[in-house]
Design a protein around this motif. Structure first.
Motif, PDB file in Angstrom:
ATOM      1  N   MET A 147       0.891  -1.262   0.166  1.00  0.00           N
ATOM      2  CA  MET A 147      -0.006  -0.126   0.047  1.00  0.00           C
ATOM      3  C   MET A 147       0.825   1.180   0.149  1.00  0.00           C
ATOM      4  SD  MET A 147      -3.223  -0.348  -0.284  1.00  0.00           S
ATOM      5  CE  MET A 147      -4.398  -1.384  -0.302  1.00  0.00           C
ATOM      6  N   GLN A 148       1.871   1.203   0.775  1.00  0.00           N
ATOM      7  CA  GLN A 148       2.730   2.480   0.818  1.00  0.00           C
ATOM      8  C   GLN A 148       3.429   2.498  -0.460  1.00  0.00           C
ATOM      9  OE1 GLN A 148       5.498   1.690   4.087  1.00  0.00           O
ATOM     10  NE2 GLN A 148       4.169   1.887   5.594  1.00  0.00           N
ATOM     11  N   ASN A 149       3.794   1.533  -1.365  1.00  0.00           N
ATOM     12  CA  ASN A 149       4.425   1.495  -2.346  1.00  0.00           C
ATOM     13  C   ASN A 149       3.502   2.224  -3.509  1.00  0.00           C
ATOM     14  OD1 ASN A 149       6.762   0.959  -1.693  1.00  0.00           O
ATOM     15  ND2 ASN A 149       6.833  -1.225  -2.601  1.00  0.00           N
ATOM     16  N   LEU A 150       2.223   1.865  -3.415  1.00  0.00           N
ATOM     17  CA  LEU A 150       1.052   2.188  -4.571  1.00  0.00           C
ATOM     18  C   LEU A 150       1.091   3.455  -4.280  1.00  0.00           C
ATOM     19  CD1 LEU A 150      -1.344  -0.773  -4.427  1.00  0.00           C
ATOM     20  CD2 LEU A 150       0.021  -0.089  -6.438  1.00  0.00           C
ATOM     21  N   VAL A 151       0.714   4.059  -2.730  1.00  0.00           N
ATOM     22  CA  VAL A 151       0.399   5.450  -2.798  1.00  0.00           C
ATOM     23  C   VAL A 151       1.649   6.389  -2.976  1.00  0.00           C
ATOM     24  CG1 VAL A 151       0.017   7.266  -0.811  1.00  0.00           C
ATOM     25  CG2 VAL A 151      -1.169   5.026  -0.769  1.00  0.00           C
ATOM     26  N   ALA A 152       2.942   5.910  -2.970  1.00  0.00           N
ATOM     27  CA  ALA A 152       3.949   6.806  -3.222  1.00  0.00           C
ATOM     28  C   ALA A 152       4.141   6.770  -4.632  1.00  0.00           C
ATOM     29  CB  ALA A 152       5.299   5.971  -2.707  1.00  0.00           C
ATOM     30  N   MET A 177      -7.776   3.090   4.819  1.00  0.00           N
ATOM     31  CA  MET A 177      -7.257   4.418   4.462  1.00  0.00           C
ATOM     32  C   MET A 177      -6.361   4.769   3.147  1.00  0.00           C
ATOM     33  SD  MET A 177      -8.643   6.300   6.942  1.00  0.00           S
ATOM     34  CE  MET A 177      -7.571   7.597   7.068  1.00  0.00           C
ATOM     35  N   SER A 178      -5.492   3.614   2.977  1.00  0.00           N
ATOM     36  CA  SER A 178      -4.593   3.700   1.821  1.00  0.00           C
ATOM     37  C   SER A 178      -5.367   3.875   0.281  1.00  0.00           C
ATOM     38  CB  SER A 178      -3.497   2.628   1.829  1.00  0.00           C
ATOM     39  OG  SER A 178      -2.599   2.789   3.111  1.00  0.00           O
ATOM     40  N   LEU A 179      -6.348   3.021   0.374  1.00  0.00           N
ATOM     41  CA  LEU A 179      -7.172   2.879  -0.763  1.00  0.00           C
ATOM     42  C   LEU A 179      -8.076   4.338  -0.719  1.00  0.00           C
ATOM     43  CD1 LEU A 179      -8.758  -0.642  -0.303  1.00  0.00           C
ATOM     44  CD2 LEU A 179      -7.067   0.238  -2.122  1.00  0.00           C
ATOM     45  N   ARG A 180      -8.528   4.806   0.282  1.00  0.00           N
ATOM     46  CA  ARG A 180      -9.213   6.165   0.110  1.00  0.00           C
ATOM     47  C   ARG A 180      -8.167   7.030  -0.257  1.00  0.00           C
ATOM     48  NH1 ARG A 180     -11.867   9.309   5.111  1.00  0.00           N
ATOM     49  NH2 ARG A 180     -12.530  11.034   4.176  1.00  0.00           N
ATOM     50  N   HIS A 181      -7.113   7.284   0.201  1.00  0.00           N
ATOM     51  CA  HIS A 181      -6.065   7.951  -0.163  1.00  0.00           C
ATOM     52  C   HIS A 181      -5.686   7.757  -1.804  1.00  0.00           C
ATOM     53  CE1 HIS A 181      -2.826  10.949   0.166  1.00  0.00           C
ATOM     54  NE2 HIS A 181      -1.834  10.144   0.078  1.00  0.00           N
ATOM     55  N   LEU A 182      -5.530   6.565  -2.180  1.00  0.00           N
ATOM     56  CA  LEU A 182      -5.380   6.580  -3.547  1.00  0.00           C
ATOM     57  C   LEU A 182      -6.499   7.054  -4.509  1.00  0.00           C
ATOM     58  CD1 LEU A 182      -3.813   2.590  -3.531  1.00  0.00           C
ATOM     59  CD2 LEU A 182      -2.649   4.816  -4.310  1.00  0.00           C
ATOM     60  N   GLY A 242       4.058   9.997  -7.307  1.00  0.00           N
ATOM     61  CA  GLY A 242       5.111  10.532  -7.701  1.00  0.00           C
ATOM     62  C   GLY A 242       6.468  10.631  -6.831  1.00  0.00           C
ATOM     63  N   ARG A 243       6.313   9.787  -5.781  1.00  0.00           N
ATOM     64  CA  ARG A 243       7.343   9.957  -4.707  1.00  0.00           C
ATOM     65  C   ARG A 243       7.924   8.429  -4.863  1.00  0.00           C
ATOM     66  NH1 ARG A 243       3.122  11.274  -1.466  1.00  0.00           N
ATOM     67  NH2 ARG A 243       3.402   9.480   0.018  1.00  0.00           N
ATOM     68  N   THR A 244       9.265   8.534  -4.547  1.00  0.00           N
ATOM     69  CA  THR A 244      10.095   7.308  -4.395  1.00  0.00           C
ATOM     70  C   THR A 244       9.347   6.573  -2.949  1.00  0.00           C
ATOM     71  OG1 THR A 244      12.030   8.695  -4.909  1.00  0.00           O
ATOM     72  CG2 THR A 244      12.414   6.422  -3.907  1.00  0.00           C
ATOM     73  N   PRO A 245       8.999   5.330  -3.434  1.00  0.00           N
ATOM     74  CA  PRO A 245       8.363   4.434  -2.281  1.00  0.00           C
ATOM     75  C   PRO A 245       9.543   4.188  -1.239  1.00  0.00           C
ATOM     76  CG  PRO A 245       8.426   3.643  -4.391  1.00  0.00           C
ATOM     77  CD  PRO A 245       9.102   4.697  -4.557  1.00  0.00           C
ATOM     78  N   GLY A 246       9.185   4.598   0.062  1.00  0.00           N
ATOM     79  CA  GLY A 246       9.938   4.222   1.288  1.00  0.00           C
ATOM     80  C   GLY A 246      10.819   5.463   1.704  1.00  0.00           C
ATOM     81  N   LYS A 247      10.682   6.359   0.837  1.00  0.00           N
ATOM     82  CA  LYS A 247      11.499   7.630   1.276  1.00  0.00           C
ATOM     83  C   LYS A 247      10.686   8.829   1.244  1.00  0.00           C
ATOM     84  CE  LYS A 247      15.976   5.643  -0.176  1.00  0.00           C
ATOM     85  NZ  LYS A 247      17.151   5.958  -1.090  1.00  0.00           N
ATOM     86  N   CYS A 248      10.835   9.760   2.293  1.00  0.00           N
ATOM     87  CA  CYS A 248      10.125  11.019   1.870  1.00  0.00           C
ATOM     88  C   CYS A 248      10.896  12.113   2.766  1.00  0.00           C
ATOM     89  CB  CYS A 248       8.827  10.747   2.930  1.00  0.00           C
ATOM     90  SG  CYS A 248       7.263  11.763   2.160  1.00  0.00           S
ATOM     91  N   THR A 249      11.215  13.271   1.881  1.00  0.00           N
ATOM     92  CA  THR A 249      12.026  14.212   2.274  1.00  0.00           C
ATOM     93  C   THR A 249      11.093  15.308   3.320  1.00  0.00           C
ATOM     94  OG1 THR A 249      11.416  15.602   0.481  1.00  0.00           O
ATOM     95  CG2 THR A 249      13.371  14.167   0.425  1.00  0.00           C
ATOM     96  N   LYS A 250      11.618  15.955   4.040  1.00  0.00           N
ATOM     97  CA  LYS A 250      11.042  17.295   4.729  1.00  0.00           C
ATOM     98  C   LYS A 250      10.129  17.966   3.910  1.00  0.00           C
ATOM     99  CE  LYS A 250      14.088  17.729   8.523  1.00  0.00           C
ATOM    100  NZ  LYS A 250      14.920  18.678   9.388  1.00  0.00           N
ATOM    101  N   GLU A 251      10.575  18.285   2.512  1.00  0.00           N
ATOM    102  CA  GLU A 251      10.034  18.966   1.605  1.00  0.00           C
ATOM    103  C   GLU A 251       8.673  18.258   0.861  1.00  0.00           C
ATOM    104  OE1 GLU A 251      13.072  18.622   1.405  1.00  0.00           O
ATOM    105  OE2 GLU A 251      13.675  20.593   2.020  1.00  0.00           O
TER     106      GLU A 251
END
Length: 266
Positions: free
Chosen positions: A155-160, A246-251, A164-173
């Motif tokens: 789910m985290q990979n799908l949402v990321a 929650m992840s499906l809703r976010h997607l 348009g983000r890198t799965p597993g990583k998230c910057t402060k920006e």
């Protein structure tokens, strides 16, 4: 001796978002150990991981004995293992010495400690009580834990990827951008709570760390391992369902926003 790393730099080595138990209970200890190890020793992250492994195996030894005193000693050893498990990651990020192998080994070691400790805990209680339900509950716990981790990972990979983000990583920006988008699609009080959680590095929901604490620390210190297993299984099942929803809703929200930004002209 001049310290190479300040305490603020050590605190900045923590993950941007982490479990409640880690942030509120473990990190205050882990920060201080990280400060000492980074400035006054040549300990490598892999060596500190070894300390975590040793304490994890020691906890299993105590759990295997089954009686109340050894359950308490096992709980303490397990939490010390977790402290060192947190310290090795902070040292790696602080000194920028982390490797893919180190990250992979840390993951394997974490699972190894968990399963060895679980087997020892169940075996010790079975030897003490003769109750085969411990084995049944232990098997269900392993299945529930694996299902939750697999579901959360995908789910985290799908949402990321959808965002348009890198799965597993998230910057402060990127976190700030996520908060801004969240504020547009949710009420003011929900946005306030979300920002407060992020500011304090806290996850929105409990994690597998809290379920492990429930099983290996709370239930053992209270001498209620049976009910600890029951509650841990229920908690894992609940978290799997709620986080998936929650992840499906976010997607869905991400996809809806994209459709509004790029309307279909056919």
């Amino acid at each position: 001796m001049n310290n190479r790393y300040s305490f603020e730099e050590v605190k900045d080595s923590a993950k941007l978002i982490d479990a409640w138990w880690t942030v509120k209970i473990i990190d205050p200890i882990a920060f201080r150990l990280t400060y000492l190890f980074a400035n006054y020793t040549n300990f490598t992250p892999n060596l500190i991981s070894l300390f975590a492994l040793i304490f994890g195996l020691v906890s299993a030894y105590f759990f295997l004995k089954g009686d109340y005193l050894n359950l308490i000693l096992g709980a303490i050893a397990m939490e010390l293992s977790f402290v060192f498990d947190c310290v090795d990651g902070k040292i790696a990020r602080l000194k920028k010495t982390g490797t893919q192998f180190g990250a992979y080994w840390d993951f394997l070691q974490d699972r190894l400690v968990q399963f060895v400790a679980l087997f020892a805990l169940i075996w010790g209680q079975y030897q003490l009580t003769g109750n085969t339900d411990f084995w049944i509950l232990g098997t269900i716990y392993v299945f529930a834990d694996a299902l939750h981790r697999t579901s959360s990972f995908h789910m985290q990979n799908l949402v990321a990827k959808e965002a348009g983000r890198t799965p597993g990583k998230c910057t402060k920006e990127e976190i700030e951008e996520i908060l801004a988008q969240y504020a547009k699609t949710h009420s003011a009080w929900k946005a306030f709570i979300k920002r407060w959680l992020v500011k304090n590095r806290l996850t929105s929901f409990p994690t597998t760390i809290e379920t492990r604490v429930l099983l290996f620390f709370v239930s053992t210190t209270l001498n209620q391992v049976y009910w600890g297993l029951v509650l841990a299984v229920v908690a894992l099942a609940f978290l799997t369902v709620i986080k998936s929803v929650m992840s499906l809703r976010h997607l869905y929200n991400i996809s809806s926003n994209k459709e509004r930004d790029f309307p279909n002209i056919d």
